[in-house]
Write an enzyme that holds these catalytic residues in place. Structure first.
Site, PDB file in Angstrom:
ATOM      1  CE  LYS A 176      -2.029   3.255   1.683  1.00 42.56           C
ATOM      2  NZ  LYS A 176      -1.683   4.361   1.164  1.00 42.56           N
ATOM      3  CD  GLU A 251      12.286   0.441  10.498  1.00 38.82           C
ATOM      4  OE1 GLU A 251      13.004   1.804  10.686  1.00 38.82           O
ATOM      5  OE2 GLU A 251      12.624  -0.662  10.796  1.00 38.82           O
ATOM      6  CB  CYS A 285      12.593   9.043   8.829  1.00 39.33           C
ATOM      7  SG  CYS A 285      13.644   8.030   7.605  1.00 39.33           S
ATOM      8  CD  GLU A 382       9.242  13.226  11.276  1.00 40.54           C
ATOM      9  OE1 GLU A 382       7.949  13.049  11.434  1.00 40.54           O
ATOM     10  OE2 GLU A 382      10.172  12.545  10.730  1.00 40.54           O
TER      11      GLU A 382
HETATM   12  N1  LIG Z   1      11.785   5.290   9.875  1.00 39.20           N
HETATM   13  C1  LIG Z   1      11.753   5.095   8.819  1.00 39.20           C
HETATM   14  O1  LIG Z   1      12.441   4.578   8.200  1.00 39.20           O
HETATM   15  C2  LIG Z   1      11.141   6.274   7.810  1.00 39.20           C
HETATM   16  C3  LIG Z   1      11.489   6.472   6.464  1.00 39.20           C
HETATM   17  C4  LIG Z   1      10.757   7.508   5.893  1.00 39.20           C
HETATM   18  C5  LIG Z   1       9.509   8.010   6.236  1.00 39.20           C
HETATM   19  N2  LIG Z   1       9.347   8.058   7.873  1.00 39.20           N
HETATM   20  C6  LIG Z   1       8.305   8.762   8.268  1.00 39.20           C
HETATM   21  O2  LIG Z   1       7.111   8.727   7.479  1.00 39.20           O
HETATM   22  C7  LIG Z   1       6.424  10.074   7.799  1.00 39.20           C
HETATM   23  C8  LIG Z   1       6.258  10.613   6.408  1.00 39.20           C
HETATM   24  O3  LIG Z   1       5.257   9.911   5.668  1.00 39.20           O
HETATM   25  P1  LIG Z   1       3.887   9.896   5.475  1.00 39.20           P
HETATM   26  O4  LIG Z   1       3.320  11.261   5.649  1.00 39.20           O
HETATM   27  O5  LIG Z   1       3.711   9.456   4.120  1.00 39.20           O
HETATM   28  O6  LIG Z   1       3.310   9.163   6.775  1.00 39.20           O
HETATM   29  P2  LIG Z   1       1.938   8.688   7.158  1.00 39.20           P
HETATM   30  O7  LIG Z   1       2.124   7.798   8.463  1.00 39.20           O
HETATM   31  O8  LIG Z   1       0.931   9.841   6.934  1.00 39.20           O
HETATM   32  O9  LIG Z   1       1.737   7.413   6.047  1.00 39.20           O
HETATM   33  C9  LIG Z   1       2.434   6.380   5.750  1.00 39.20           C
HETATM   34  C10 LIG Z   1       1.594   5.230   4.932  1.00 39.20           C
HETATM   35  O10 LIG Z   1       0.517   4.998   5.892  1.00 39.20           O
HETATM   36  C11 LIG Z   1      -0.739   5.192   5.065  1.00 39.20           C
HETATM   37  N3  LIG Z   1      -1.783   5.267   6.132  1.00 39.20           N
HETATM   38  C12 LIG Z   1      -2.465   6.280   6.538  1.00 39.20           C
HETATM   39  N4  LIG Z   1      -3.470   6.016   7.495  1.00 39.20           N
HETATM   40  C13 LIG Z   1      -3.454   4.572   7.725  1.00 39.20           C
HETATM   41  C14 LIG Z   1      -4.155   3.737   8.345  1.00 39.20           C
HETATM   42  N5  LIG Z   1      -4.985   4.201   9.176  1.00 39.20           N
HETATM   43  N6  LIG Z   1      -3.812   2.345   8.342  1.00 39.20           N
HETATM   44  C15 LIG Z   1      -2.763   2.024   7.536  1.00 39.20           C
HETATM   45  N7  LIG Z   1      -2.094   2.688   6.885  1.00 39.20           N
HETATM   46  C16 LIG Z   1      -2.347   4.047   6.837  1.00 39.20           C
HETATM   47  C17 LIG Z   1      -0.720   6.153   4.166  1.00 39.20           C
HETATM   48  O11 LIG Z   1      -1.492   6.005   3.262  1.00 39.20           O
HETATM   49  C18 LIG Z   1       0.836   5.896   3.622  1.00 39.20           C
HETATM   50  O12 LIG Z   1       0.961   4.895   2.701  1.00 39.20           O
HETATM   51  C19 LIG Z   1       7.616  10.985   8.613  1.00 39.20           C
HETATM   52  O13 LIG Z   1       6.940  10.855  10.170  1.00 39.20           O
HETATM   53  C20 LIG Z   1       8.639  10.232   8.488  1.00 39.20           C
HETATM   54  O14 LIG Z   1       9.606  10.380   9.677  1.00 39.20           O
HETATM   55  C21 LIG Z   1      10.066   6.993   8.457  1.00 39.20           C
END
Ligand SMILES: NC(=O)c1ccc[n+]([C@@H]2O[C@H](COP(=O)([O-])OP(=O)(O)OC[C@H]3O[C@@H](n4cnc5c(N)ncnc54)[C@H](O)[C@@H]3O)[C@@H](O)[C@H]2O)c1
Length: 487
Positions: A176, A251, A285, A382
């Site tokens: 997804k 992550e 991140c 963040e």
């Molecule tokens: N630790 C790591 O390796 C790493 C790497 C990259 C990004 N990040 C983190 O990701 C964030 C940015 O990305 P984002 O805005 O896409 O994050 P997000 O949490 O908004 O979304 C991540 C994914 O989860 C999906 N999602 C949203 N609601 C959901 C639910 N209820 N159930 C299941 N899936 C759901 C989204 O559609 C998307 O595909 C930042 O906080 C960043 O630090 C972490």
């Protein structure tokens, strides 16, 4: 400009079932660059069913590691052959500068090749010291159908931190991707099938997290969930996984410290300070968004970082000279600007930037604050944009305490020529990763993991591969057995 139009990728082909599509507007221009199918529960059910059948009926899990490795290496070749197309997709959908998009796609190739090598290293262990006539085999098996949820900041790269490792282990996957940036995931699924990955092994359903993401993470047909995204959604995924008692790897977000000691190579550290926060538009991140500088060098060091930041080019991500592209969408752009306002309101000293940058896209100036206090929002939260918070320190004790004063624990960076300093600081930092005299570095062999609000579980490396496996213990008794009952 051609608009790429995608449906879901289910059971080895683009799926004609969708009727509802959303447009993706390029963050840097506002032009529509792609349309993605807006997935439903039914779409997700079909994808999980395809992955379930491909796992239960094979042949993918039963193939030898060598066969899977061969297909994965062919897959890497195909990704390489489609390099320019994938780079273009990442630039258009994410708004990241071309040199970083190129780095991402090269990274994808490397991750697939490394995962291919792991397909041949699926080893368990044997116990021969359990007593006479007793032997135990710890057999490593693929964990099953895996749910992989990815964010928008590195759509292809983070997918490649998961999918090839899952496939190498013999798992089947449903991905997804982020609703903003689903293009590369769909292209990468189609290329995998072209390389010989059987139908149903690698499926992608696009759409909203609250609909298809939720359906996937609550699905009874799933055996493991690997999620990368925000801490808030990570918490929801944890709850969803409890429904069917499914193992998870999370992550999540970060707020890394980048610590510069007076004895560091200061030319390198200046570069590391800028790279730490402005790489990938600051939408990273492991961004070193909190810079700590030792008092004796602080004035000069901060002046150098500030001066260089003013020369950074913000704008068209297709321009080879661009350093900072566009924020992912108008909402996130607004959120980054609000953080900048909060820094000013809470009394931090603005040294550079401080607002939106001109242009048709969601651009933000390279922004630097000095004298940031641990109580300020820009220190704790963040921001996920090109905003650097600088805090000065006197002693090693003080900077360790400041670095650890965070709800997150993903990565931290230390700059010093003194190995004692590096080791002493590294051992006491509460984070999954520490890097010395470098920043946002890595390799497919090295696992990424977080502590505290940054999550748990491993991605990449042998440890990341093993997340997609489980051990089954086979206890064998040979020869005569001494009766226990009825003697
Ligand atoms: N630790 C790591 O390796 C790493 C790497 C990259 C990004 N990040 C983190 O990701 C964030 C940015 O990305 P984002 O805005 O896409 O994050 P997000 O949490 O908004 O979304 C991540 C994914 O989860 C999906 N999602 C949203 N609601 C959901 C639910 N209820 N159930 C299941 N899936 C759901 C989204 O559609 C998307 O595909 C930042 O906080 C960043 O630090 C972490």
């Amino acid at each position: 400009m051609t608009v790429r139009s995608y449906t879901h990728f289910i059971n080895g082909r683009f799926d004609g079932a969708s009727t509802d599509f959303v447009e993706r507007k390029a963050p840097a221009t506002g032009e529509t660059v792609a349309t993605f199918a807006s997935g439903t529960q039914d779409d997700m059910d079909r994808a999980v069913q395809a992955a379930r059948e491909a796992f239960d009926k094979g042949p993918w899990p039963q193939m030898s590691g060598m066969e899977r490795a061969e297909i994965l290496n062919r897959y890497a070749d195909l990704v390489k052959a489609n390099f320019d197309k994938l780079v273009q997709i990442e630039i258009e959908e994410v708004g990241k500068p071309i040199r970083f998009a190129r780095g991402d796609v090269s990274g994808v190739v490397g991750l697939i090749r490394y995962a291919a090598s792991l397909a041949m290293q699926m080893v368990g262990s044997t116990y021969t010291n359990l007593g006479a006539n007793k032997t135990a085999l710890l057999m490593r098996e693929p964990i099953g159908v895996v749910a992989l949820v990815t964010p928008w900041n590195f759509p292809a790269l983070i997918l490649a931190q998961k999918v090839p490792f899952a496939l190498a282990a013999g798992c089947t996957a449903v991905v997804k991707p982020s609703e903003f940036t689903s293009g590369s995931a769909l292209e990468l699924a189609a290329l995998a099938v072209e390389a010989g990955v059987p139908a149903g092994v690698f499926n992608v359903v696009s759409g909203k997290g609250s609909v298809v993401g939720k359906t996937l993470t609550e699905h009874p047909g799933v055996d493991f969930i690997s999620f990368t995204g925000s801490t808030r959604v990570g918490q929801e995924v944890m709850q969803a996984s409890s429904k069917n008692v499914v193992k998870t790897s999370l992550e999540l977000g970060g707020k890394s410290a980048n610590m510069v000691f007076a004895d560091a190579n200061l030319d390198d550290a200046v570069d590391g300070a800028l790279m730490g926060v402005f790489f990938n538009n600051g939408e990273c991140c492991v961004s070193g968004s909190r810079l700590f500088v030792q008092n004796s060098i602080a004035d000069e060091f901060i002046a150098r970082v500030t001066e260089r930041s003013k020369k950074l080019k913000v704008g068209d991500p297709f321009d080879e000279d661009t350093d900072i592209g566009a924020m992912i969408d108008p909402k996130h752009h607004g959120k980054v600007l609000e953080y900048i306002d909060s820094g000013v309101a809470e009394g931090a000293k603005l040294l550079a930037g401080g607002g939106a940058a001109s242009g048709a896209g969601h651009f933000v100036q390279a922004t630097i604050f000095d004298h940031v206090q641990p109580t300020m929002k820009i220190f704790q939260e963040e921001i996920f944009g090109p905003v650097l918070s600088i805090t000065r320190f006197e002693t090693m004790e003080e900077v360790i305490e400041l670095a650890n004063d965070s709800p997150y624990g993903l990565s931290n960076y230390v700059w010093s020529k003194n190995i004692d300093t590096v080791m002493n600081v590294a051992k006491r930092l509460k984070s999954g990763w520490v890097q010395a005299n470098t920043v946002i570095d890595g390799a497919p062999q090295l696992p990424l993991t977080g502590v505290k609000g940054s999550g748990y579980g491993y991605e990449m490396g042998q440890a990341g591969f093993e997340e997609f496996t489980q051990l089954k213990t086979l206890f064998i008794h040979t020869g005569p057995r001494t009766p226990v009952f009825g003697r």
